[in-house]
Design a protein around this motif. Structure first.
Motif, PDB file in Angstrom:
ATOM      1  N   UNK A  90      43.992  32.297  45.368  1.00 46.79           N
ATOM      2  CA  UNK A  90      43.693  31.264  44.369  1.00 46.79           C
ATOM      3  C   UNK A  90      42.194  31.008  44.230  1.00 46.79           C
ATOM      4  N   UNK A  91      41.468  31.006  45.337  1.00 42.10           N
ATOM      5  CA  UNK A  91      40.026  30.769  45.289  1.00 42.10           C
ATOM      6  C   UNK A  91      39.311  31.873  44.510  1.00 42.10           C
ATOM      7  N   UNK A  92      39.708  33.130  44.741  1.00 37.91           N
ATOM      8  CA  UNK A  92      39.075  34.236  44.010  1.00 37.91           C
ATOM      9  C   UNK A  92      39.331  34.114  42.510  1.00 37.91           C
ATOM     10  N   UNK A  93      40.555  33.775  42.148  1.00 39.93           N
ATOM     11  CA  UNK A  93      40.886  33.626  40.733  1.00 39.93           C
ATOM     12  C   UNK A  93      40.098  32.473  40.126  1.00 39.93           C
TER      13      UNK A  93
ATOM     14  N   UNK B 173      50.657  38.028  44.131  1.00 43.64           N
ATOM     15  CA  UNK B 173      50.995  38.971  43.065  1.00 43.64           C
ATOM     16  C   UNK B 173      50.742  38.364  41.694  1.00 43.64           C
ATOM     17  N   UNK B 174      51.126  37.112  41.502  1.00 46.30           N
ATOM     18  CA  UNK B 174      50.935  36.457  40.198  1.00 46.30           C
ATOM     19  C   UNK B 174      49.464  36.337  39.824  1.00 46.30           C
ATOM     20  N   UNK B 175      48.592  36.447  40.800  1.00 43.18           N
ATOM     21  CA  UNK B 175      47.148  36.380  40.543  1.00 43.18           C
ATOM     22  C   UNK B 175      46.531  37.774  40.613  1.00 43.18           C
ATOM     23  N   UNK B 176      47.368  38.799  40.501  1.00 41.21           N
ATOM     24  CA  UNK B 176      46.881  40.174  40.502  1.00 41.21           C
ATOM     25  C   UNK B 176      46.323  40.620  41.833  1.00 41.21           C
TER      26      UNK B 176
END
Length: 128
Positions: free
Chosen positions: A90-93, A83-86
């Motif tokens: 983590x890899x996609x962000x 959620x915190x990364x929308x």
């Protein structure tokens, strides 16, 4: 200075009494309240790692732990939406993938189903 987060294990009467027993030589500071920095991001990761990936498994030795970590770190980084990364992993962000909230909803359902299957395979019978 004694720096902690604001968790109940750190902010309670026993800790306060211990600190007061040292007169004024120790000052208790709370991260994000008394100081601007915090280790809350790594604490959040550690909580997920322990509760979702490690506690449901039997870890008998260091080799077992290392094998489990080789398995779960890629899942955390590449498959588990956050959620915190929308809704991204983590890899996609890290790689600049645009946020897709529909993907997040679907990913949460998939990960929940995966955790249920993994937990049913747990050797702890009281957890079933």
């Amino acid at each position: 200075m004694f720096l902690t987060d604001g968790g109940s294990e750190n902010v309670n009467t026993k800790v306060s009494s211990l600190i007061k027993s040292y007169s004024d030589t120790i000052t208790h500071r709370i991260a994000k309240r008394d100081v601007l920095f915090s280790n809350s991001m790594i604490e959040a990761f550690n909580k997920v790692l322990k509760h979702q990936f490690l506690y449901p498994r039997t870890i008998s030795n260091r080799t077992s732990l290392e094998n489990i970590m080789r398995e779960v770190i890629p899942i955390y980084n590449n498959e588990r939406p956050q959620l915190k990364l929308g809704g991204n992993t983590p890899d996609e962000t890290f790689n600049g993938t645009p946020i897709n909230f529909n993907q997040y909803s679907n990913g949460i359902k998939e990960q929940k189903a995966l955790r249920i299957v993994q937990n049913k395979q747990n050797s702890c019978r009281s957890c079933l």
